[in-house]
Design a protein around this motif. Structure first.
Motif, short mmCIF file in Angstrom:
data_model
loop_
_atom_site.label_atom_id
_atom_site.label_comp_id
_atom_site.label_asym_id
_atom_site.label_seq_id
_atom_site.Cartn_x
_atom_site.Cartn_y
_atom_site.Cartn_z
N VAL A 79 0.82 -1.21 0.00
CA VAL A 79 0.00 0.00 0.00
C VAL A 79 0.86 1.26 0.00
CG1 VAL A 79 -2.08 -1.01 1.00
CG2 VAL A 79 -0.26 -0.23 2.52
N CYS A 80 1.85 1.31 -0.85
CA CYS A 80 2.69 2.50 -0.99
C CYS A 80 2.36 3.18 -2.31
CB CYS A 80 4.17 2.12 -0.95
SG CYS A 80 5.28 3.54 -1.06
N PHE A 81 2.03 4.48 -2.26
CA PHE A 81 1.54 5.16 -3.45
C PHE A 81 2.32 6.42 -3.83
CE2 PHE A 81 -2.07 2.99 -1.38
CZ PHE A 81 -2.32 2.05 -2.36
N THR A 82 3.30 6.81 -3.04
CA THR A 82 4.07 8.00 -3.38
C THR A 82 5.56 7.72 -3.24
OG1 THR A 82 4.17 8.96 -1.14
CG2 THR A 82 2.21 9.47 -2.49
N PRO A 83 6.38 8.36 -4.06
CA PRO A 83 7.84 8.18 -3.93
C PRO A 83 8.37 8.61 -2.57
CG PRO A 83 7.30 9.10 -6.08
CD PRO A 83 6.04 9.13 -5.27
N ASP A 84 7.79 9.65 -1.98
CA ASP A 84 8.25 10.10 -0.66
C ASP A 84 8.04 9.02 0.39
OD1 ASP A 84 9.07 12.52 -1.65
OD2 ASP A 84 7.31 13.64 -0.95
N ALA A 85 6.87 8.37 0.35
CA ALA A 85 6.60 7.30 1.31
C ALA A 85 7.54 6.13 1.10
CB ALA A 85 5.14 6.84 1.19
N ALA A 86 7.81 5.81 -0.16
CA ALA A 86 8.72 4.71 -0.46
C ALA A 86 10.13 5.04 0.00
CB ALA A 86 8.71 4.41 -1.96
N ALA A 87 10.58 6.25 -0.26
CA ALA A 87 11.93 6.65 0.13
C ALA A 87 12.10 6.66 1.64
CB ALA A 87 12.25 8.03 -0.45
N CYS A 103 4.56 -3.45 -4.16
CA CYS A 103 3.48 -3.72 -5.10
C CYS A 103 3.24 -2.49 -5.98
CB CYS A 103 2.19 -4.08 -4.36
SG CYS A 103 0.83 -4.53 -5.47
N GLY A 104 3.54 -2.64 -7.27
CA GLY A 104 3.31 -1.57 -8.21
C GLY A 104 1.99 -1.75 -8.93
N GLU A 128 -1.76 10.37 -12.82
CA GLU A 128 -0.94 10.51 -11.61
C GLU A 128 -0.60 9.17 -10.97
OE1 GLU A 128 -0.91 13.28 -7.61
OE2 GLU A 128 -2.83 12.43 -8.24
N TYR A 129 -1.58 8.27 -10.87
CA TYR A 129 -1.35 7.00 -10.19
C TYR A 129 -0.21 6.22 -10.86
CZ TYR A 129 -2.32 2.25 -8.50
OH TYR A 129 -2.20 0.99 -7.96
N GLY A 130 -0.30 6.05 -12.17
CA GLY A 130 0.73 5.30 -12.88
C GLY A 130 2.07 5.99 -12.86
N ILE A 131 2.07 7.30 -12.98
CA ILE A 131 3.32 8.06 -12.98
C ILE A 131 4.05 7.91 -11.65
CG2 ILE A 131 4.26 10.41 -12.98
CD1 ILE A 131 2.12 11.10 -15.10
N LEU A 132 3.32 8.04 -10.55
CA LEU A 132 3.95 7.91 -9.23
C LEU A 132 4.44 6.49 -8.98
CD1 LEU A 132 1.60 10.10 -6.99
CD2 LEU A 132 3.80 10.72 -8.01
N LYS A 133 3.64 5.50 -9.39
CA LYS A 133 4.08 4.11 -9.20
C LYS A 133 5.33 3.81 -10.03
CE LYS A 133 1.31 1.70 -6.43
NZ LYS A 133 1.82 0.90 -5.30
N ASP A 134 5.41 4.37 -11.22
CA ASP A 134 6.60 4.16 -12.05
C ASP A 134 7.82 4.80 -11.40
OD1 ASP A 134 7.89 3.36 -14.58
OD2 ASP A 134 8.09 5.52 -14.89
#
Length: 323
Positions: A79-87, A103-104, A128-134
């Motif tokens: 359930v990670c949806f933003t690069p900031d959260a992932a980083a 999970c992408g 936005e959803y696909g761009i952030l996941k990429d």
């Protein structure tokens, strides 16, 4: 291993967590704690549940330390949806955890130019959803390539399973589509009907995550498409559904402008998002490196979902299922 599954009671976690318990892992399910898994299994009795609101804790800057504090050998982040959260999560796990699996989504690719789409040749994402996941997937790949945390990204198609309504034959969640096909009524379809959708059963996605955990060295720094062995187009999907009710689909192709005038803005927008991408993904890489072997063709997964919905009065249809 001690495995923390973030979003453990969701679509994928419902099937992944019991798989991991059966494989002998110690499993901690991290979720808001507001709902039960979509399907019960005895393995859940052996799972430790930790309540956490990812969104609030990410905003407070505490989520990554909470996960790291559980001292996991591996983390599956569903359930990670933003690069900031992932980083932020990577920063807390680097040097302390052996493997982060993310999970992408298949929407990390844009509208198809060639099918099946491999991990190396999709078009740039749209929306936005696909761009952030990429961006997340690329950041994780670079993290591992630079000698940091070992990461893997898995990119599912449209996830299907018992307990929720799947993306339907028109690429939306309009319940009237199922009612029309079950009654043998005409169904207006936007475009030609050749537009593709690639579904996948949630348990097959769970299988791919389990295989990636087992084959950490092969999965390290890689990303994988995770879908059914084949994809359905609008025509084939509609005819399959009608057949489940002993009907023949009566399809009326219309322009997108006409279609938008015959449904809600929400359903029309959802249909466009799914159908204009017209995606079919290759799973050759997952098969070769992970041993991924999906059990469900899309029709089988979708029928299982519809059967559950009808049995639980969650989907109104004109006649009983004939299969």
């Amino acid at each position: 291993m001690r495995v923390v599954v973030i979003g453990g009671t969701g679509h994928i976690g419902t099937f992944l967590v019991p798989r991991l318990v059966r494989a002998g892992h110690e499993v901690i399910s991290l979720s808001r704690g507001t709902r039960a898994p979509y399907a019960d299994a005895p393995e859940w009795q052996q799972v430790r549940h930790v309540a956490a609101d990812r969104q609030q804790e990410d905003a407070a800057g505490t989520f990554g330390s909470r996960v790291a504090g559980l001292r996991p050998d591996a983390v599956v982040d569903l359930v990670c949806f933003t690069p900031d959260a992932a980083a932020a999560l990577v920063g807390h796990l680097r040097g302390a955890t052996g493997h982060l699996l993310h999970c992408g989504t298949m929407w990390r690719y844009g509208p198809s130019h060639r099918v099946p789409i491999t991990e190396a040749d999709g078009t740039p994402p749209v929306g936005e959803y696909g761009i952030l996941k990429d961006r997340i997937a690329r950041m994780l790949k670079q993290e591992t390539a630079s000698g940091g945390l070992t990461t893997t990204s898995l990119h599912p198609g449209h996830i299907v399973g018992p307990g929720w309504q799947p993306i339907g034959p028109l690429g939306n969640l309009d319940p009237g589509v199922w009612a029309a096909l079950s009654a043998g009524h005409p169904l207006r379809i936007p475009g030609t009907g050749a537009e593709l959708m690639h579904h996948v059963h949630a348990d097959d996605v769970a299988q791919a995550f389990e295989r990636a955990l087992e084959r950490r060295d092969a999965a390290a720094g890689e990303d994988f498409n995770v879908v059914a062995p084949s994809a359905l187009n609008v025509r084939g999907y509609a005819h399959a559904v009608a057949g489940w009710f002993g009907r023949t689909a009566k399809l009326e192709p219309v322009t997108w402008q006409e279609f938008r005038g015959s449904t809600t803005a929400e359903f029309a927008g959802m249909s466009w998002d799914h159908l204009h991408r017209s995606q079919c993904l290759s799973i050759d890489k997952a098969r070769t490196l992970l041993g991924y072997a999906p059990r469900y063709e899309p029709e089988d997964a979708l029928l299982e979902s519809v059967r559950w919905l009808v049995a639980h009065d969650r989907l109104r249809v004109a006649v009983p299922l004939a299969v």
